[in-house]
Design an enzyme around this catalytic site. Structure first.
Site, PDB file in Angstrom:
ATOM      1  N   TYR A  41      51.861  51.305  41.286  1.00 21.77           N
ATOM      2  CA  TYR A  41      50.549  51.770  40.610  1.00 21.77           C
ATOM      3  C   TYR A  41      49.278  50.312  41.113  1.00 21.77           C
ATOM      4  O   TYR A  41      48.287  50.666  41.565  1.00 21.77           O
ATOM      5  CB  TYR A  41      50.478  51.588  39.150  1.00 21.77           C
ATOM      6  CG  TYR A  41      49.033  51.879  38.329  1.00 21.77           C
ATOM      7  CD1 TYR A  41      48.613  53.035  38.337  1.00 21.77           C
ATOM      8  CD2 TYR A  41      48.400  50.489  37.869  1.00 21.77           C
ATOM      9  CE1 TYR A  41      47.430  53.263  37.781  1.00 21.77           C
ATOM     10  CE2 TYR A  41      47.254  50.888  37.399  1.00 21.77           C
ATOM     11  CZ  TYR A  41      46.524  52.007  37.147  1.00 21.77           C
ATOM     12  OH  TYR A  41      45.605  52.186  36.475  1.00 21.77           O
ATOM     13  N   SER A  56      41.543  49.696  39.003  1.00 22.28           N
ATOM     14  CA  SER A  56      42.176  49.255  37.809  1.00 22.28           C
ATOM     15  C   SER A  56      42.339  47.802  38.040  1.00 22.28           C
ATOM     16  O   SER A  56      42.228  47.061  38.980  1.00 22.28           O
ATOM     17  CB  SER A  56      43.360  50.004  37.760  1.00 22.28           C
ATOM     18  OG  SER A  56      44.130  49.370  36.524  1.00 22.28           O
TER      19      SER A  56
END
Length: 178
Positions: A28, A14
């Site tokens: 994350y 990501s």
């Protein structure tokens, strides 16, 4: 892959693996940065067997998972204004072109690479109208800059450490002890 004489590994991370993805995203982002690092290590360790490894790091894409994030047009416009030089949110098919590129026989010599598919976010993060980057207030800089005298450390004159000036006077050749 090793028995067949090679192959291609494409990891999906990501944009949070390259840049801070927002408030309260440290866990994350760290997990996605780990995917990026594992990709580089895999490329290094398995390259001798003809196995290449690359990663794709998409930014915010319009998918079923992001419909809750992009409910208001104003929020979408803010994301575009502060994150995307190309002027739009990514579509779910945008990362597909990166996969085709990375598995193509034409680009078999590309390995250990992380390809950002984010409309240019990693090169052009811009502040919003309130001076915030990605929704965070920009820290204020102090107008006063205090110079700290330094001395060389070790053999390299490029490494410098602050000089502790407990009653020391500064002479032409640096700090002097009284």
């Amino acid at each position: 892959m090793r028995e067949r004489g090679g192959g291609r590994i494409i990891n999906l991370a990501s944009i949070g693996g390259l840049v801070v993805d927002g408030e309260r995203s440290s866990v994350y982002d760290a997990s996605k940065a780990a995917v990026v690092r594992v990709t580089k290590n895999t490329a290094h360790e398995w390259g001798r067997y003809g196995i290449g490894a690359n990663a794709i790091v998409p930014d915010c894409m319009r998918t079923a998972l992001t419909t809750d994030l992009l409910t208001e047009r104003a929020e979408e416009n803010r994301l575009v204004d502060t994150h995307s030089p190309l002027g739009r949110i990514g579509e779910s098919g945008d990362p597909g072109g990166a996969v085709v590129f990375l598995v193509s026989e034409t680009f078999v010599y590309v390995t250990g690479h992380t390809l950002a598919v984010g409309g240019g976010r990693v090169v052009a993060l811009r502040p919003d109208a309130a001076g915030r980057f990605g929704g965070r207030a920009r820290p204020r800089r102090s107008r006063v800059s205090r110079a700290v005298p330094c001395r060389p450390v070790g053999r390299s004159s490029r490494l410098r450490a602050p000089v502790r000036a407990y009653g020391a006077r500064t002479g032409a050749n640096g700090p002097e002890r009284p």
